[in-house]
Design a protein around this motif. Sequence first.
Motif, PDB file in Angstrom:
ATOM      1  N   TYR A  70      -2.895   2.573 -10.567  1.00  0.00           N
ATOM      2  CA  TYR A  70      -3.511   1.458  -9.857  1.00  0.00           C
ATOM      3  C   TYR A  70      -3.220   1.619  -8.369  1.00  0.00           C
ATOM      4  N   ARG A  71      -4.242   1.445  -7.555  1.00  0.00           N
ATOM      5  CA  ARG A  71      -4.091   1.459  -6.109  1.00  0.00           C
ATOM      6  C   ARG A  71      -4.730   0.197  -5.558  1.00  0.00           C
ATOM      7  N   GLY A  72      -3.956  -0.482  -4.689  1.00  0.00           N
ATOM      8  CA  GLY A  72      -4.485  -1.684  -4.082  1.00  0.00           C
ATOM      9  C   GLY A  72      -4.161  -1.725  -2.608  1.00  0.00           C
ATOM     10  N   LYS A  73      -5.012  -2.408  -1.859  1.00  0.00           N
ATOM     11  CA  LYS A  73      -4.799  -2.524  -0.425  1.00  0.00           C
ATOM     12  C   LYS A  73      -5.197  -3.921   0.004  1.00  0.00           C
ATOM     13  N   SER A  74      -4.347  -4.503   0.853  1.00  0.00           N
ATOM     14  CA  SER A  74      -4.649  -5.808   1.404  1.00  0.00           C
ATOM     15  C   SER A  74      -4.247  -5.779   2.872  1.00  0.00           C
ATOM     16  N   GLY A  75      -5.216  -5.684   3.748  1.00  0.00           N
ATOM     17  CA  GLY A  75      -4.912  -5.576   5.178  1.00  0.00           C
ATOM     18  C   GLY A  75      -4.232  -4.243   5.449  1.00  0.00           C
ATOM     19  N   GLN A  76      -3.030  -4.301   5.965  1.00  0.00           N
ATOM     20  CA  GLN A  76      -2.288  -3.081   6.256  1.00  0.00           C
ATOM     21  C   GLN A  76      -1.316  -2.705   5.138  1.00  0.00           C
ATOM     22  N   ALA A  77      -1.259  -3.510   4.096  1.00  0.00           N
ATOM     23  CA  ALA A  77      -0.321  -3.253   2.996  1.00  0.00           C
ATOM     24  C   ALA A  77      -1.007  -2.440   1.899  1.00  0.00           C
ATOM     25  N   LEU A  79       7.661   3.546 -15.171  1.00  0.00           N
ATOM     26  CA  LEU A  79       6.734   2.919 -14.243  1.00  0.00           C
ATOM     27  C   LEU A  79       7.208   3.200 -12.812  1.00  0.00           C
ATOM     28  N   VAL A  80       6.308   3.689 -11.960  1.00  0.00           N
ATOM     29  CA  VAL A  80       6.628   4.021 -10.573  1.00  0.00           C
ATOM     30  C   VAL A  80       5.710   3.213  -9.666  1.00  0.00           C
ATOM     31  N   ALA A  81       6.314   2.477  -8.728  1.00  0.00           N
ATOM     32  CA  ALA A  81       5.536   1.674  -7.785  1.00  0.00           C
ATOM     33  C   ALA A  81       5.935   2.077  -6.375  1.00  0.00           C
ATOM     34  N   GLU A  82       4.936   2.287  -5.536  1.00  0.00           N
ATOM     35  CA  GLU A  82       5.161   2.610  -4.134  1.00  0.00           C
ATOM     36  C   GLU A  82       4.373   1.631  -3.285  1.00  0.00           C
ATOM     37  N   ALA A  83       5.062   1.052  -2.301  1.00  0.00           N
ATOM     38  CA  ALA A  83       4.406   0.090  -1.418  1.00  0.00           C
ATOM     39  C   ALA A  83       4.675   0.487   0.023  1.00  0.00           C
ATOM     40  N   SER A  84       3.717   0.199   0.865  1.00  0.00           N
ATOM     41  CA  SER A  84       3.899   0.497   2.284  1.00  0.00           C
ATOM     42  C   SER A  84       3.096  -0.478   3.117  1.00  0.00           C
ATOM     43  N   CYS A  85       3.485  -0.550   4.372  1.00  0.00           N
ATOM     44  CA  CYS A  85       2.775  -1.392   5.332  1.00  0.00           C
ATOM     45  C   CYS A  85       2.693  -0.602   6.625  1.00  0.00           C
ATOM     46  N   ASP A  86       1.480  -0.349   7.103  1.00  0.00           N
ATOM     47  CA  ASP A  86       1.271   0.502   8.264  1.00  0.00           C
ATOM     48  C   ASP A  86       2.034   0.015   9.494  1.00  0.00           C
ATOM     49  N   SER A  87       1.985  -1.281   9.768  1.00  0.00           N
ATOM     50  CA  SER A  87       2.641  -1.789  10.978  1.00  0.00           C
ATOM     51  C   SER A  87       4.158  -1.644  10.864  1.00  0.00           C
ATOM     52  N   LEU A  88       4.710  -1.855   9.657  1.00  0.00           N
ATOM     53  CA  LEU A  88       6.146  -1.681   9.476  1.00  0.00           C
ATOM     54  C   LEU A  88       6.530  -0.211   9.602  1.00  0.00           C
TER      55      LEU A  88
END
Length: 91
Positions: free
Chosen positions: A2-9, A21-30
């Motif tokens: 599953y890939r999701g994007k909301s704004g910069q997240a 289960l492997v989850a990776e999250a990122s935020c461009d501004s951070l």
Amino acid sequence: MYRGKSGQANLTVGSDGKGNLVAEASCDSLQELVLWYEEELTRIRSETRNETSNDVQIEEKRPPNRMRTFMKGVLAGLLAGVLLTIKLYKR
């Protein structure tokens, strides 16, 4: 997967070959902020290292030589005694 994007997240969820289960999250501004802080920290450390290596002056202090101090005291006492004796004899 599953890939999701909301704004910069961004979020990616999937599983590895072992069924975990492997989850990776990122935020461009951070990420940009973290990179900027890492670069700034590296620059400051480099400047500090350069300044301290240029400004450090080692001053070595040795303890006073006791024999020399004793001899100076004896000579000063003798000189004072001679001067007082000469002054008293002139009267």
